[in-house]
Design a protein around this motif. Sequence first.
Motif, PDB file in Angstrom:
ATOM      1  N   GLN A 348       3.331   8.708   4.526  1.00 27.32           N
ATOM      2  CA  GLN A 348       4.132   8.323   5.693  1.00 27.32           C
ATOM      3  C   GLN A 348       3.548   7.064   6.308  1.00 27.32           C
ATOM      4  OE1 GLN A 348       3.537  12.278   7.538  1.00 27.32           O
ATOM      5  NE2 GLN A 348       5.744  12.393   7.725  1.00 27.32           N
ATOM      6  N   PHE A 350       4.382   4.627   9.856  1.00 26.98           N
ATOM      7  CA  PHE A 350       5.185   4.419  11.057  1.00 26.98           C
ATOM      8  C   PHE A 350       4.685   3.189  11.810  1.00 26.98           C
ATOM      9  CE2 PHE A 350       5.093   9.058  10.355  1.00 26.98           C
ATOM     10  CZ  PHE A 350       6.457   9.296  10.194  1.00 26.98           C
ATOM     11  N   ASP A 355       8.990   2.108  16.651  1.00 29.02           N
ATOM     12  CA  ASP A 355       9.497   3.465  16.413  1.00 29.02           C
ATOM     13  C   ASP A 355       8.552   4.484  17.043  1.00 29.02           C
ATOM     14  OD1 ASP A 355      10.793   5.714  15.328  1.00 29.02           O
ATOM     15  OD2 ASP A 355       9.688   5.558  13.429  1.00 29.02           O
ATOM     16  N   ASP A 360      11.288   6.942  11.577  1.00 24.55           N
ATOM     17  CA  ASP A 360      11.575   6.101  10.423  1.00 24.55           C
ATOM     18  C   ASP A 360      10.325   5.951   9.559  1.00 24.55           C
ATOM     19  OD1 ASP A 360      12.713   4.353   8.636  1.00 24.55           O
ATOM     20  OD2 ASP A 360      12.807   2.644  10.017  1.00 24.55           O
ATOM     21  N   ASN A 361      10.251   6.739   8.484  1.00 19.72           N
ATOM     22  CA  ASN A 361       9.121   6.656   7.563  1.00 19.72           C
ATOM     23  C   ASN A 361       9.288   5.412   6.705  1.00 19.72           C
ATOM     24  OD1 ASN A 361       7.025   6.983   5.797  1.00 19.72           O
ATOM     25  ND2 ASN A 361       7.822   8.844   4.834  1.00 19.72           N
ATOM     26  N   LEU A 362       8.428   4.415   6.969  1.00 16.87           N
ATOM     27  CA  LEU A 362       8.554   3.119   6.303  1.00 16.87           C
ATOM     28  C   LEU A 362       7.872   3.082   4.940  1.00 16.87           C
ATOM     29  CD1 LEU A 362       7.879   0.847   9.413  1.00 16.87           C
ATOM     30  CD2 LEU A 362      10.092   1.402   8.388  1.00 16.87           C
ATOM     31  N   SER A 365      10.330   1.970   2.524  1.00 19.21           N
ATOM     32  CA  SER A 365      11.105   0.786   2.876  1.00 19.21           C
ATOM     33  C   SER A 365      11.103  -0.231   1.729  1.00 19.21           C
ATOM     34  CB  SER A 365      10.520   0.140   4.139  1.00 19.21           C
ATOM     35  OG  SER A 365      11.128  -1.105   4.396  1.00 19.21           O
TER      36      SER A 365
END
Length: 478
Positions: A348, A350, A355, A360-362, A365
């Motif tokens: 994870q 963040f 956020d 929203d787990n980046l 991304s």
Amino acid sequence: MAMITGQLPSKIGSYDNASSIASDIPTYAHYLRAAGYETALAGKMHFVGEQLHGYENRLTADIYPGDYGWSVNWDEPDTRLEWYHNSSSILQAGVCTRSNQLDFDEEVMYKSKQYLYDHVRKGKDTRPFCLTVSLTHPHDPYCIEQKYWDLYEGVDIDLPDVRIKPEDQDPHSKRLQRVCELENHVFSDEQIKRARRAYYGAVSYVDDCIGQLLDVLDKCSLADDTIIMFSGDHGDMLGERDLWYKMSYFEYSARVPLLVSHPKTYYPHRVPQNVSTLDILPTLVDLISSKLIPGLPMQGVSMLPHLKGLPGNDTVFAEYMGEATIAPLFMIRRGPWKYICCQADPPQLFNLVQDPKELDNLATSTDVDIQKVFKAFEMEAEAKWDHEAITADVLAQQRRRRFVSAALKQGRWESWDYRVPDNSQDKYIRSHMHLDDLELKARYPPVDAYGRVLVKAQPPSKQINPSRPFGQAGAFGQ
């Protein structure tokens, strides 16, 4: 254990609340005691086995067991620990007249205040002190006496901002819900508000307790010469993300208050950088102008630059191998970023500025810049932690503790819990000295036979002794 040693759990073998640490691991109590301070502990510290770890005096026993009974068991990851948190704290939240927690903290407060009174009555030639006052509030079970419940009468208690369906939870959160017996419970808004109201009442209770200690310091002319440090060891999810209690690296669980006060030396300001409870030991060592022992491990970083308003450390490393884990859980917090990894779960990432609710787990991304940040954290974590070695050590220690605990229950059982020395022959009024002399000795401020004050509180000198900048070091914990 990390807080008092300045070392991460994997470095000292302190993996859960039933872990014992070796007696040769230095704590801040050892450092302060070596520097000439009288070290005293009142309250909760979760010591298992040895009950002092550098403290010269322990004023109370612990609220929790000092043995291996609460060991985590990774060999049976699907078995819920019967002694752990469950939904009763939420279902039964509300007002109480008494509780185990109130009984304990009332004793801690009485013994702590009495310690300060006894200290100041020793006279001028006493050693400086470091008193750790460790209250169990605020904590579940969510119940508090009427006085503090009533403080929130008519207050619109906020409901959780973030609600997450069971099927949408991350793997660790799903385990938390199972471990804490929260599965299949749908708590009503009223139940959630009652639990939160009781927790807020407990926060106010702690605020009152700290106020009492500050008042005693003031009455005993110790206020100007005492450094006060206040911290906690964990937060509480309080229904956020449909989670309760602690045991995760989401903000409600992992973020704690940390205040350091010595107004004659440091101006009031907020520090925006990330710091850790591991930083308490090296900070206390700096505050008394002492030095860390060269060659010994230390992951904590002194906060002294922050206290002076100067640039300081902004990185926090954290580990969790306790309840609801099946493999080591690691975190790196730096600037706005929080990175969490575990070999059993997806990683994870963040950005807490953009956020703050951690929705929203980046880590997944596709943004090139974010991926650079993520990859850098992954490489840093891989270099810092040996997942396989730590996992093997956790499993081995758990198995040893379970065996030893079971063996010690056979035949005569000997408790490891601290027994508070209490010699009533030395208290109050006894026949070993003249009554008038005894009464004068117990009185503060001291007076002569005609009631004239012998020693008036003098304003502290503006000159700071460079070898010991402050007369006292006080650490008030939660």
